[in-house]
Design a protein around this motif. Structure first.
Motif, mmCIF file in Angstrom:
data_model
loop_
_atom_site.group_PDB
_atom_site.id
_atom_site.type_symbol
_atom_site.label_atom_id
_atom_site.label_comp_id
_atom_site.label_asym_id
_atom_site.label_seq_id
_atom_site.Cartn_x
_atom_site.Cartn_y
_atom_site.Cartn_z
ATOM 1 N N ASN A 120 1.047 -1.238 0.086
ATOM 2 C CA ASN A 120 -0.133 0.086 -0.001
ATOM 3 C C ASN A 120 0.960 1.144 -0.050
ATOM 4 N N ASP A 154 -4.574 -1.405 -1.878
ATOM 5 C CA ASP A 154 -4.686 0.175 -1.552
ATOM 6 C C ASP A 154 -5.688 0.447 -2.643
ATOM 7 N N THR A 155 -5.728 1.965 -3.072
ATOM 8 C CA THR A 155 -6.673 2.512 -4.185
ATOM 9 C C THR A 155 -5.755 2.435 -5.530
ATOM 10 N N LEU A 156 -6.767 2.650 -6.416
ATOM 11 C CA LEU A 156 -6.243 2.507 -7.954
ATOM 12 C C LEU A 156 -5.111 3.825 -8.265
ATOM 13 N N MET A 182 -13.321 -1.539 -6.274
ATOM 14 C CA MET A 182 -12.342 -1.530 -5.018
ATOM 15 C C MET A 182 -11.047 -1.726 -5.311
ATOM 16 N N GLN A 183 -10.321 -1.328 -4.630
ATOM 17 C CA GLN A 183 -9.005 -1.442 -4.336
ATOM 18 C C GLN A 183 -8.279 -1.377 -5.768
ATOM 19 N N THR A 185 -9.197 -2.080 -8.790
ATOM 20 C CA THR A 185 -10.362 -2.096 -9.642
ATOM 21 C C THR A 185 -10.135 -2.555 -10.956
ATOM 22 N N GLN A 369 -8.362 -4.027 3.918
ATOM 23 C CA GLN A 369 -9.764 -3.509 3.536
ATOM 24 C C GLN A 369 -9.931 -2.051 3.968
ATOM 25 N N SER A 370 -9.003 -1.455 4.679
ATOM 26 C CA SER A 370 -9.212 -0.277 5.362
ATOM 27 C C SER A 370 -10.629 -0.186 6.277
#
Ligand code: SF4
Ligand code: SF4
Length: 396
Positions: A120, A154-156, A182-183, A185, A369-370
């Protein structure tokens, strides 16, 4: 078994691969070695050639059992993916210690795919600060590892940044028909594929949630033109995509391996029809209404120092959502079996209720998954422990 060619490396990898994060367990969650070895050997027999493990899975027992099961010359015919525990890395030299331990546990001279575990933004910063790309390159030159990759939560935007930072040989992402946004994506999946990075998919069943659908989802599957089990719907969704190199599955018995290999055998890119995709869309909207806490039961947050069984509390709430009558009553009764006093918690297999959470925050950073675990546990307690209505506690 169907195989997919990793264009970049020329390898043929089984469409279904073996994830050794959730091996069969016996007393006090210890790995049931005999059953785990039999399960892994069944996977080899049926053509699975990609095995994924990590330093932290089952506190090291996953690597050991995998090594034992792949003994007697089997190992050279399969690919092993293992992971550097970024959560435990404190200084650059830790790299050699972990890798040495992992090779020893696995009983092998090399790891095919060595991944930075659970990248992440925070762990990626740590990777750069500790100079771990250089350590990976050195290990590769020494023949201890063959390919360098990462697993991701984490995110895109973070995913794209990491993808762009290195000529990776593999990315492992969480993806399933519920988590397309999500994540990493869907966009991230395409992004990696455009850069010719093979993508291994984990959490294809969303921690088992897609294997155990609510009644409404079962009804949709029953009325679909094409007959598939819940597990097959989830896996075929993934195998339908050309960007997916392999789908990891944590299989708990030889029978489950046989069943999943059967699904893999009839898989293929683009085989789902328009009507199949409509069925999946209906399933997505049904599940969306049911899931209150997006926990995948990975157990990275465990153990809780106060004995709360975090994933089971969330699973109980998700299961209870929308269920009235006798089933709702039975679920509530099961919930009442969680320990609500610290001195009553089972030390070997923690079974504490949400109400035991002290909000110490130890678990929060560990959740890929935060999920704001203490906050969600408060809600679980309000609904399951104190009888509040879900609609009053979860504004959705
Ligand atoms: S915040 Fe709650 S659930 Fe998390 S570790 Fe602390 S007591 Fe356990
Ligand atoms: S709360 Fe987070 S870390 Fe814990 S089991 Fe669920 S998804 Fe995994």
């Amino acid at each position: 078994m169907q195989y997919r060619v990793l264009e970049k490396l020329g390898y043929k990898i089984s469409a279904l691969s073996f994830g050794a994060m959730r091996l069969p367990t016996s007393f006090a969650l210890a790995v049931d070695k005999k059953k785990a070895v039999a399960t892994i050997r069944k996977a080899v027999e049926l053509g699975i050639n990609y095995f994924d493990t990590a330093y932290i899975y089952h506190l090291g027992a996953s690597e050991k059992v995998l090594g034992e099961a792949l003994g007697n010359g089997v190992r050279k015919n399969v690919y092993i993916a293992d992971k550097l525990p970024m959560i435990l890395m404190r200084k650059t030299e830790d790299f050699d210690r972990f890798l040495e331990t992992q090779l020893e546990r696995l009983g092998t001279d090399y790891i095919d795919f060595y991944l930075f575990h659970n990248l992440n933004q925070g762990y990626f910063d740590k990777l750069l600060a500790l100079g771990l790309f250089e350590k990976m390159e050195q290990a590769k030159k020494r023949g201890l590892i063959r390919h360098i990759g990462f697993s991701f939560h984490d995110t895109l935007p973070v995913f794209k940044k990491i993808v762009d930072a290195y000529p990776w040989d593999l990315a492992q992402i969480q993806y399933n028909y519920l988590d397309t946004a999500m994540q990493a994506t869907t966009e991230g999946l395409h992004y990696a594929a455009k850069k010719k990075i093979p993508v291994a998919v984990m959490e294809g069943l969303k921690g088992g949630m897609l294997a155990d659908p609510p009644k409404e989802a079962k009804d949709i599957m029953r009325s679909a033109a094409s007959k598939k089990t819940p597990v097959e719907w989830a896996f075929q969704f993934l195998w339908n995509l050309p960007e997916v190199a392999t789908v990891l599955s944590g299989m708990g018995s030889p029978a489950m391996v046989e069943e999943n290999c059967g699904y893999a055998e009839r898989s293929g890119v683009g085989i789902l029809s328009g009507s199949d995709m409509e069925t999946i869309e209906k399933l997505v909207s049904t599940y969306r209404k049911k899931i209150l806490v997006d926990c995948t039961a990975c157990r990275y947050c465990m153990p809780c120092p106060y004995g709360v069984n975090i994933p089971d509390n969330f699973a109980m709430l998700n299961n209870a959502n929308g269920r009235g009558g006798i089933i709702g009553w039975l679920l509530l009764r099961r919930y009442k079996k969680f320990a609500v006093r610290p001195d009553k918690v089972n030390k070997e297999d923690p079974d504490g209720a949400a109400s035991l959470c002290t909000k110490c925050g130890v678990c929060v950073k560990k959740c890929p998954q935060s999920i704001n675990i203490p906050e969600e546990l408060t809600r679980v307690d309000m609904v399951m422990g104190r009888g509040k209505r879900i609609s009053d506690v979860f504004q959705r």
